[in-house]
Write an enzyme that holds these catalytic residues in place. Structure first.
Site, PDB file in Angstrom:
ATOM      1  N   ASP A 143     -15.961 -48.986  66.041  1.00  0.00           N
ATOM      2  CA  ASP A 143     -17.022 -49.766  65.470  1.00  0.00           C
ATOM      3  C   ASP A 143     -17.360 -49.133  63.938  1.00  0.00           C
ATOM      4  O   ASP A 143     -17.540 -47.900  63.873  1.00  0.00           O
ATOM      5  CB  ASP A 143     -18.006 -49.720  66.434  1.00  0.00           C
ATOM      6  N   GLU A 164     -15.506 -56.281  57.127  1.00  0.00           N
ATOM      7  CA  GLU A 164     -16.738 -56.542  56.895  1.00  0.00           C
ATOM      8  C   GLU A 164     -16.943 -56.888  55.484  1.00  0.00           C
ATOM      9  O   GLU A 164     -16.537 -56.347  54.506  1.00  0.00           O
ATOM     10  CB  GLU A 164     -17.835 -55.370  57.288  1.00  0.00           C
ATOM     11  N   GLY A 174     -30.333 -51.942  64.930  1.00  0.00           N
ATOM     12  CA  GLY A 174     -31.417 -51.376  65.587  1.00  0.00           C
ATOM     13  C   GLY A 174     -32.522 -52.363  66.141  1.00  0.00           C
ATOM     14  O   GLY A 174     -32.190 -53.652  65.970  1.00  0.00           O
ATOM     15  N   GLY A 192     -26.677 -57.034  67.246  1.00  0.00           N
ATOM     16  CA  GLY A 192     -26.929 -58.234  68.305  1.00  0.00           C
ATOM     17  C   GLY A 192     -28.240 -57.927  69.253  1.00  0.00           C
ATOM     18  O   GLY A 192     -28.468 -58.789  69.967  1.00  0.00           O
ATOM     19  N   ASN A 196     -22.068 -57.837  68.769  1.00  0.00           N
ATOM     20  CA  ASN A 196     -22.163 -56.228  68.954  1.00  0.00           C
ATOM     21  C   ASN A 196     -23.505 -55.876  69.488  1.00  0.00           C
ATOM     22  O   ASN A 196     -24.601 -56.334  68.805  1.00  0.00           O
ATOM     23  CB  ASN A 196     -21.832 -55.641  67.616  1.00  0.00           C
ATOM     24  N   VAL A 197     -23.647 -55.096  70.566  1.00  0.00           N
ATOM     25  CA  VAL A 197     -24.804 -54.839  71.159  1.00  0.00           C
ATOM     26  C   VAL A 197     -24.625 -53.095  71.358  1.00  0.00           C
ATOM     27  O   VAL A 197     -23.496 -52.472  71.832  1.00  0.00           O
ATOM     28  CB  VAL A 197     -24.874 -55.251  72.364  1.00  0.00           C
TER      29      VAL A 197
END
Ligand code: 13P
Length: 297
Positions: free
Chosen positions: A91, A143, A186, A216, A236-237
């Protein structure tokens, strides 16, 4: 050096592409240690849910390096008889070198996050990585724009993604694209205006490929559903599992169970168990919202 990842890991290309076609999203969950990895894998296997396990560069350092992580995850895949599709993903990789190191160590998916660079340099570095990644059948995320807030030391201003850049990035051979769409890493602050669906729509129109929603945790369900309908196929978490772990562990300690020496409440296998279970429950809740729950049946 040429290295193929463990036979039980898969890259994230097919699972995310299937999600894009089927209008749901795959859950990407950041891990911090054994409890995180085991909770996610156990919940994924029990619910027949494909999953992406991810580490930030900060987590790589914390967990004792790439070999430790790859060894732990591959060991769990074997010992837990995991049969659902699992990808091990870097990540927010900050350099092409780091992404290559992860591939050599046995990761099956990598993100190169060049959002801190001038766009042309970001694009050039994605192009530099792609051949090496494809040679090893590893999926790649890039990204554009940036994600607001701070993810393990990676700070972004929340700049919105540019459709022209999305189109160019999509032609490099990447598998999925992350973009700034008003999302923040966050906890979402009070003043947050919500996701920018106009931006997401214009990006998706320009690139027609699976897109990634970072930050996420804490996005309201209606916004998650709308984002998926507009091309978000990977979510994404990180924070949400951390909060679930924190709350359950706090309850255990507030109930003074850690002080019960008769019951050996201080044993880390007992102390960490409520947090472990809470993370599994959160995994189930979120993957149901994302629509990927049970998709490996
Ligand atoms: P959250 O911590 O907000 O869930 O964000 C996670 C993330 O986007 C990791 O890349």
């Amino acid at each position: 050096m040429s290295r193929k990842y463990h036979a039980k890991l898969v890259n994230a290309s097919k699972m995310v592409k299937d999600a894009h076609t089927g209008k749901y999203a795959i859950g990407h969950f950041n891990i911090n240690n054994l409890e995180w990895a085991k909770a996610i894998l156990e919940a994924a296997q029990e619910s027949s849910t494909p999953v992406i396990i991810a580490t930030s560069e900060g987590a790589v350092k914390y967990m004792g390096g790439l070999k430790t992580i790859v060894g732990m995850v591959n060991g769990l895949l074997d010992e837990m008889n995991i049969t659902v599709p699992v990808a091990l993903h870097l990540d927010h990789g900050q350099s092409v070198e780091m992404a290559k190191k992860c591939i050599e160590a046995g990761y099956s998916s990598v993100m190169f996050d060049g959002s801190h660079l001038p766009y042309e340099e970001n694009l050039a570095k994605v192009k530099e990585l792609i051949g090496f990644a494809k040679e090893h059948e590893v999926s790649v995320e890039a990204e554009i724009g940036s994600i607001g807030g701070n993810e393990d030391g990676v700070v972004g201003s929340g700049e919105l993604g540019d459709p022209k850049q999305a189109e160019e990035m999509s032609k490099t051979g990447i598998d999925f694209l992350a973009a700034g769409i008003g999302n923040i890493h966050g906890k979402y602050p009070e003043w947050w205006k919500g996701l920018s669906f106009d931006t997401l729509k214009s990006l998706q129109d320009a690139c027609d490929m699976p897109m990634v929603l970072h930050g996420g945790s804490g996005v309201p369900q209606d916004q998650v559903e709308k984002a998926i309908s507009l091309g978000i196929s990977k979510i994404n978490v990180n924070t949400e599992l951390q909060l679930a772990f924190r709350d359950a562990t706090r309850k255990y300690i507030e109930e003074k169970k850690d002080l019960d020496d008769e019951e050996k409440g201080f044993d880390p296998r007992k102390l960490l168990n409520p947090g472990f279970k809470a993370m599994k429950n959160t995994f189930v809740e979120l993957t149901k919202v994302f629509g990927c729950y049970g998709k490996a049946k």
